[in-house]
Design a protein around this motif. Structure first.
Motif, mmCIF file in Angstrom:
data_model
loop_
_atom_site.group_PDB
_atom_site.id
_atom_site.type_symbol
_atom_site.label_atom_id
_atom_site.label_comp_id
_atom_site.label_asym_id
_atom_site.label_seq_id
_atom_site.Cartn_x
_atom_site.Cartn_y
_atom_site.Cartn_z
ATOM 1 N N SER A 17 82.230 -65.807 -32.595
ATOM 2 C CA SER A 17 82.056 -63.808 -33.049
ATOM 3 C C SER A 17 80.598 -63.506 -32.731
ATOM 4 O O SER A 17 79.994 -64.377 -32.557
ATOM 5 C CB SER A 17 82.871 -63.681 -34.019
ATOM 6 N N ASN A 56 78.748 -60.617 -33.892
ATOM 7 C CA ASN A 56 78.218 -58.681 -34.694
ATOM 8 C C ASN A 56 76.824 -58.303 -34.579
ATOM 9 O O ASN A 56 76.124 -59.189 -34.699
ATOM 10 C CB ASN A 56 78.609 -59.687 -36.267
ATOM 11 N N LEU A 70 76.023 -55.600 -40.031
ATOM 12 C CA LEU A 70 77.594 -55.229 -40.430
ATOM 13 C C LEU A 70 78.738 -57.046 -40.431
ATOM 14 O O LEU A 70 77.845 -58.546 -40.660
ATOM 15 C CB LEU A 70 77.762 -54.813 -39.205
ATOM 16 N N ALA A 71 80.002 -57.385 -40.746
ATOM 17 C CA ALA A 71 80.637 -58.258 -41.654
ATOM 18 C C ALA A 71 80.884 -59.171 -39.884
ATOM 19 O O ALA A 71 80.415 -58.811 -38.889
ATOM 20 C CB ALA A 71 81.671 -57.980 -41.626
ATOM 21 N N ASN A 72 81.011 -60.228 -39.819
ATOM 22 C CA ASN A 72 81.084 -61.328 -39.087
ATOM 23 C C ASN A 72 82.525 -60.931 -38.041
ATOM 24 O O ASN A 72 83.220 -60.158 -38.985
ATOM 25 C CB ASN A 72 81.449 -62.442 -39.417
ATOM 26 N N SER A 124 82.139 -58.210 -36.405
ATOM 27 C CA SER A 124 82.566 -56.667 -36.479
ATOM 28 C C SER A 124 82.767 -56.160 -34.561
ATOM 29 O O SER A 124 83.518 -55.326 -34.286
ATOM 30 C CB SER A 124 81.104 -55.504 -36.757
ATOM 31 N N GLU A 125 81.820 -57.009 -33.909
ATOM 32 C CA GLU A 125 81.934 -57.103 -32.382
ATOM 33 C C GLU A 125 83.273 -57.337 -31.698
ATOM 34 O O GLU A 125 83.621 -56.834 -30.636
ATOM 35 C CB GLU A 125 80.236 -56.404 -31.749
ATOM 36 N N SER A 141 85.689 -60.585 -32.646
ATOM 37 C CA SER A 141 86.526 -61.529 -33.663
ATOM 38 C C SER A 141 86.625 -63.126 -33.160
ATOM 39 O O SER A 141 85.661 -63.852 -33.622
ATOM 40 C CB SER A 141 87.415 -61.122 -33.730
#
Length: 227
Positions: free
Chosen positions: A172, A174, A178-180, A182-183, A185
């Motif tokens: 993943s 990100n 930002l959250a894991n 986020s770019e 998944s």
């Protein structure tokens, strides 16, 4: 491994190194393609081909577009591992095209190429060939580039990611903070994302991308643009 490319002129330099804590050389996944505001110009009757050398353990590769015969030394090019330079870009070929790549210094008729490929390069197309895997198990990933539209007044860049880490789990991606995921998944080996636009204004100095195991969330490495 990571690649960065701008419109008709490319950055010269070294592709980001592996995380020393990771034992597998090809684990650093991101192949970033960074495009500025205009498409690369392609001469009429030809296609554009970028070749990225990410074969772990390989020597520099000599490029031979001739159907037969040794590497032409007067016009031949050498592709270095983890570097992306002007010599990695080709604009004089189109249609059905044989491509052989030899490890230096094994470049004669009697030597076996590391890659012997048949490419389809439609006139006017923009293409990228990633050379990956290892010397014992070389692999390729070919993609036809579809560049997003940028208005003349737009201050932005486009980035895409490709996973070139054989034998490993999906990752993943990100932006730091930002959250894991986020770019992205989850992206598996020899898969590529679409381009995504990012603002490139004066008040944004950098983007830090973090690459993680998609299942555990463990950090594998990070990469900063600009770096």
């Amino acid at each position: 491994m990571t690649m960065i490319q701008k419109s008709s002129t490319c950055n010269h330099g070294l592709l980001p190194k592996n995380n020393p804590a990771v034992s597998i050389l090809s684990i650093i996944i991101p192949a970033l393609l960074f495009i500025s505001c205009r498409k690369e110009s392609v001469a009429p009757g030809s296609a554009s081909l970028a070749i990225v050398h990410l074969v772990a353990g390989s020597k520099p590769l000599a490029v031979n577009f001739n159907n037969e015969g040794p590497v032409p030394y007067k016009t031949g090019r050498q592709l270095n591992y983890r570097f992306f330079e002007r010599v990695n870009q080709f604009k004089a070929y189109s249609g059905e095209q044989r491509l052989r790549l030899f490890q230096y210094p094994d470049t004669t008729d009697k030597d076996q190429p590391l890659f012997d490929l048949q490419l389809n390069l439609p006139i006017g197309s923009m293409n990228t060939l990633f050379l990956t895997g290892t010397v014992d198990a070389p692999d390729t990933f070919f993609t036809r580039n579809i560049i997003p539209y940028f208005p003349e007044t737009d201050s932005s860049l486009a980035i895409r990611f490709v996973n070139l880490s054989p034998g490993n789990d999906a990752i993943s991606i990100n932006v730091k903070g930002l959250a894991n995921g986020s770019e992205v998944s989850s992206i598996r080996y020899k898969n590529i994302t679409d381009f995504k636009n990012y603002a490139a204004t004066q008040n944004i100095s950098e983007y830090v991308f973090e690459f993680r195991d998609a299942i555990s969330g463990d950090l594998i490495t990070s990469y900063t643009i600009p770096d």
